[in-house]
Design an enzyme around this catalytic site. Sequence first.
Site, PDB file in Angstrom:
ATOM      1  CE  LYS A 108     -19.472  -7.486 -11.671  1.00 54.80           C
ATOM      2  NZ  LYS A 108     -20.148  -8.453 -10.765  1.00 54.80           N
ATOM      3  CB  CYS A 130      -7.882  -2.261   0.825  1.00 52.88           C
ATOM      4  SG  CYS A 130      -7.827  -0.345   0.203  1.00 52.88           S
ATOM      5  CB  CYS A 166      -3.652   0.833   6.630  1.00 51.20           C
ATOM      6  SG  CYS A 166      -4.749   2.011   5.346  1.00 51.20           S
ATOM      7  CB  CYS A 173      -2.013  -3.005   3.913  1.00 52.73           C
ATOM      8  SG  CYS A 173      -1.834  -2.994   2.156  1.00 52.73           S
ATOM      9  CB  CYS A 181      -0.582   2.962  -0.241  1.00 57.08           C
ATOM     10  SG  CYS A 181      -2.424   3.011  -0.643  1.00 57.08           S
TER      11      CYS A 181
END
Length: 358
Positions: free
Chosen positions: A231, A302, A309, A312, A318
């Site tokens: 990463k 999130c 939520c 969002c 979702c």
Amino acid sequence: MVDVRRLKRLRVEVEINSVSKYFKKEEEATLKDLESFTSDEQVDFDKVRGMKSKEFFDYIDNRTFDGISDNFTTKNCDAFPKNFVSIYSKVRLMRSKIVTPVDTVGCAMMPINISAKFGIEKYDIRPQIYRLQLLVSLMMSSQTKDEMNAKALYNLMKYSIETMKSTEGVTLDVLLNIEQSVLETLIHPVGFHRKKSRYIKEAAQLLLNNFGGDVPTSIEGFCSLPGVGPKMGYLALQKSWGIVAGIGVDVHVDRLSKMWRWVDSKKCKTPEHTRKALESWLPRDLWYEFNPVLVGFGQVICSARGRRCDICLANTICDNVDRKLVNSSKLDVNEILSRGDHSKLLLHLQELQNETEG
């Protein structure tokens, strides 16, 4: 005050045919003799090493913004998970309307923004110094919030300039000569600071002995340094040499990709497994943006703890939406988020509210 009960019924158009403002390519001159690189073999590293500061940063900015596609559904769309376009396009839209920690104190921006606090402007930073400071910030970033990482680099920059009399801040010479106990104290804000201080000291010696005092030019080279995994390596390659050779998968990318079932959580036990699974179907021109899109979204909207939520734009599609939160009665728009600048997103939500009521 925004009525969340009304917001849950909104249907937001999927914006897949335009590039969000967040990812709009900068209108700067293209370096014609250093374009369209997809692997380290195509980069003239000696030429990049010889670039002056402005030329280098323009080159990197050009390379790491070139991959944004106007319409990402046209390429190999049959290989996409069925919910990818609908969710990712809305996440992309939200990212265009929020400023998150990764945008200001993420590893790529930290050397520039923190140097500015000491009177060292972006185009005054030597490219080799930027690459080193980027690597150090990445090595300190593991299991640490960007804000804490920024504090650690600030401490190290201050000590380098004021005590070790380095006019450029953190340099290889500073890292080679600073006492490990002092380094450990300076980077105390980050997690596992003792182990990381040792890794940084060991890496500095390896850079001198094995890489000519500069950072590596390949993922294998980066991963040969203590405490550096894929990463960090892929992110370092992107901003050090303009090479987008893989997706940077951190905890946010790993968690969200599994949550939306873009990868098989049973098979992808580690972020490295997730990276390989994503690269098997995600178009290459999304590889660079995928990390900052999902990391910023995971930091602000999130998060692993305290999902929002209710604000969002993907809360109607979702499968993991918190319905109790979405159905809550009222929302104080002045207190909803503790990280980043979300004012544009709130304005967008209010506009959608007004359209529905109208």
